[in-house]
Scaffold this motif. Structure first.
Motif, PDB file in Angstrom:
ATOM      1  N   PRO A  80       0.797  -1.234   0.000  1.00  0.00           N
ATOM      2  CA  PRO A  80       0.000   0.000   0.000  1.00  0.00           C
ATOM      3  C   PRO A  80       0.830   1.285   0.000  1.00  0.00           C
ATOM      4  N   MET A  81       2.124   1.208   0.327  1.00  0.00           N
ATOM      5  CA  MET A  81       2.966   2.406   0.311  1.00  0.00           C
ATOM      6  C   MET A  81       3.296   2.856  -1.113  1.00  0.00           C
ATOM      7  N   PHE A  82       3.141   1.953  -2.063  1.00  0.00           N
ATOM      8  CA  PHE A  82       3.515   2.246  -3.441  1.00  0.00           C
ATOM      9  C   PHE A  82       2.271   2.584  -4.258  1.00  0.00           C
ATOM     10  N   PRO A  83       2.406   3.450  -5.272  1.00  0.00           N
ATOM     11  CA  PRO A  83       3.637   4.138  -5.702  1.00  0.00           C
ATOM     12  C   PRO A  83       3.862   5.474  -5.003  1.00  0.00           C
ATOM     13  N   GLU A  84       2.988   5.813  -4.010  1.00  0.00           N
ATOM     14  CA  GLU A  84       3.046   7.152  -3.418  1.00  0.00           C
ATOM     15  C   GLU A  84       4.370   7.438  -2.723  1.00  0.00           C
ATOM     16  N   ILE A  85       5.002   6.413  -2.131  1.00  0.00           N
ATOM     17  CA  ILE A  85       6.274   6.675  -1.453  1.00  0.00           C
ATOM     18  C   ILE A  85       7.329   7.153  -2.440  1.00  0.00           C
ATOM     19  N   ILE A  86       7.177   6.812  -3.723  1.00  0.00           N
ATOM     20  CA  ILE A  86       8.102   7.272  -4.759  1.00  0.00           C
ATOM     21  C   ILE A  86       7.603   8.552  -5.412  1.00  0.00           C
ATOM     22  N   THR A  87       6.340   8.556  -5.849  1.00  0.00           N
ATOM     23  CA  THR A  87       5.812   9.706  -6.586  1.00  0.00           C
ATOM     24  C   THR A  87       5.601  10.917  -5.688  1.00  0.00           C
ATOM     25  N   VAL A  88       5.416  10.693  -4.382  1.00  0.00           N
ATOM     26  CA  VAL A  88       5.220  11.802  -3.445  1.00  0.00           C
ATOM     27  C   VAL A  88       6.413  11.922  -2.495  1.00  0.00           C
ATOM     28  N   GLY A  89       6.715  10.837  -1.755  1.00  0.00           N
ATOM     29  CA  GLY A  89       7.758  10.906  -0.737  1.00  0.00           C
ATOM     30  C   GLY A  89       9.132  11.177  -1.303  1.00  0.00           C
ATOM     31  N   LEU A  90       9.567  10.387  -2.284  1.00  0.00           N
ATOM     32  CA  LEU A  90      10.883  10.581  -2.884  1.00  0.00           C
ATOM     33  C   LEU A  90      10.963  11.917  -3.599  1.00  0.00           C
ATOM     34  N   LYS A  91       9.880  12.268  -4.299  1.00  0.00           N
ATOM     35  CA  LYS A  91       9.869  13.542  -5.024  1.00  0.00           C
ATOM     36  C   LYS A  91       9.995  14.719  -4.062  1.00  0.00           C
ATOM     37  N   ASN A  92       9.232  14.699  -2.965  1.00  0.00           N
ATOM     38  CA  ASN A  92       9.288  15.805  -2.016  1.00  0.00           C
ATOM     39  C   ASN A  92      10.639  15.882  -1.319  1.00  0.00           C
ATOM     40  N   THR A  93      11.234  14.728  -1.010  1.00  0.00           N
ATOM     41  CA  THR A  93      12.551  14.731  -0.377  1.00  0.00           C
ATOM     42  C   THR A  93      13.586  15.399  -1.280  1.00  0.00           C
ATOM     43  N   ILE A  94      13.557  15.044  -2.559  1.00  0.00           N
ATOM     44  CA  ILE A  94      14.480  15.660  -3.517  1.00  0.00           C
ATOM     45  C   ILE A  94      14.187  17.155  -3.654  1.00  0.00           C
ATOM     46  N   TYR A  95      12.911  17.496  -3.693  1.00  0.00           N
ATOM     47  CA  TYR A  95      12.505  18.896  -3.842  1.00  0.00           C
ATOM     48  C   TYR A  95      12.963  19.725  -2.643  1.00  0.00           C
ATOM     49  N   TYR A  96      12.701  19.228  -1.425  1.00  0.00           N
ATOM     50  CA  TYR A  96      13.127  19.957  -0.230  1.00  0.00           C
ATOM     51  C   TYR A  96      14.641  20.126  -0.212  1.00  0.00           C
ATOM     52  N   THR A  97      15.356  19.073  -0.574  1.00  0.00           N
ATOM     53  CA  THR A  97      16.814  19.124  -0.559  1.00  0.00           C
ATOM     54  C   THR A  97      17.344  20.133  -1.570  1.00  0.00           C
ATOM     55  N   ALA A  98      16.811  20.091  -2.785  1.00  0.00           N
ATOM     56  CA  ALA A  98      17.321  20.961  -3.849  1.00  0.00           C
ATOM     57  C   ALA A  98      17.097  22.433  -3.520  1.00  0.00           C
ATOM     58  N   ILE A  99      15.882  22.778  -3.081  1.00  0.00           N
ATOM     59  CA  ILE A  99      15.590  24.191  -2.784  1.00  0.00           C
ATOM     60  C   ILE A  99      16.373  24.650  -1.559  1.00  0.00           C
TER      61      ILE A  99
END
Length: 264
Positions: A48-67
């Motif tokens: 049940p964690m997929f695909p949101e852990i990638i499409t949301v969690g991983l994406k937001n982690t990268i986004y927060y880090t980059a900004i």
């Protein structure tokens, strides 16, 4: 007959290897592998964690880090130049800022911006992503400032003197000659700073978030309480962090090797 240094070293390695083998055998024989699989590697239950852990969690982690890194790099460069300034008040301000934000935990800055300021000044609350990126960016800027200052000071003074002798203004020489060379010098530690920011983005969960703002740690934490899969959700989240940090570590080592070859 006395043993040579090489023979003693070889015997030491054999003994250490034997101890390691014994420890592994003991663990294999004593661990309850069924319980271990249920608690740590129950991947069938984390569907049940997929695909949101990638499409949301991983994406937001990268986004927060980059900004956060972009903000920290911009502010860090300004602070580094201020700390090297001949104008004493600039040096005092930069030094105070750097020492303050290097000396307190990032989680306190997040709490201050997320809860403290809105409580002290009603009506000033910011969206959770903004709080995360500003807080982490400010903390990162203090570390980046010291890294950049070291890089700027590592550039030979003759570079600036040569530019000035050609009639180039000091600000232009700094922007076009000194700063680019400094960045080449500090690329490895800057890459390591991105890795630290990636991990620090996990602190965002303390602020609370809507489903669209979840990062990897939030998915892992919620998975523990809702899926009944032991700590497998955290292991999945950790593996996704490694998807980001391992390539960055390899990139940092590549930069370090290139810098070492340049110095030869």
């Amino acid at each position: 007959m006395a043993l040579t240094v090489r023979q003693r070293s070889r015997i030491s390695q054999i003994v250490q290897l034997a101890i390691l083998v014994v420890v592994v055998i003991v663990l294999v024989l004593t661990l309850d592998w069924e319980v271990l699989q249920e608690s740590f590697f129950n991947f069938a239950a984390v569907g049940p964690m997929f695909p949101e852990i990638i499409t949301v969690g991983l994406k937001n982690t990268i986004y927060y880090t980059a900004i956060s890194f972009a903000l920290g790099l911009t502010l860090g460069l300004l602070l580094a130049l201020m700390k090297m300034s001949a104008f004493a008040p600039y040096r005092w301000i930069a030094t105070g800022y750097i020492e303050f934000f290097r000396g307190i935990p990032a989680i306190l800055v997040l709490i201050a911006f997320g809860f403290g300021i809105p409580t002290a000044f009603p009506g000033t609350s910011w969206p959770q992503p903004v709080v995360v990126m500003v807080s982490l960016g400010m903390v990162a800027s203090a570390y980046i400032a010291e890294t950049l200052r070291a890089g700027l000071q590592a550039v030979p003074k003759g570079q600036m003197e040569a530019a000035r002798s050609l009639g180039m203004p000091a600000w232009r020489a700094m922007v076009t000659i000194i700063i680019p060379q400094a960045f080449k010098i500090v690329l490895p530690p800057l890459t390591n700073e991105v890795i630290l920011l990636t991990k620090d983005s996990s602190l965002a969960f303390i602020l609370g978030a809507t489903a669209s703002q979840y990062e990897l740690t939030k998915f892992g934490r919620d998975g523990i309480t809702s899926l009944g899969a032991g700590i497998t959700p955290l292991i999945v989240a950790g593996a996704l962090y490694l998807v980001i940090t391992v390539p960055l570590s390899l990139l940092a080592r590549k930069f370090e090797a290139r810098t070492a070859r340049t110095k030869r």
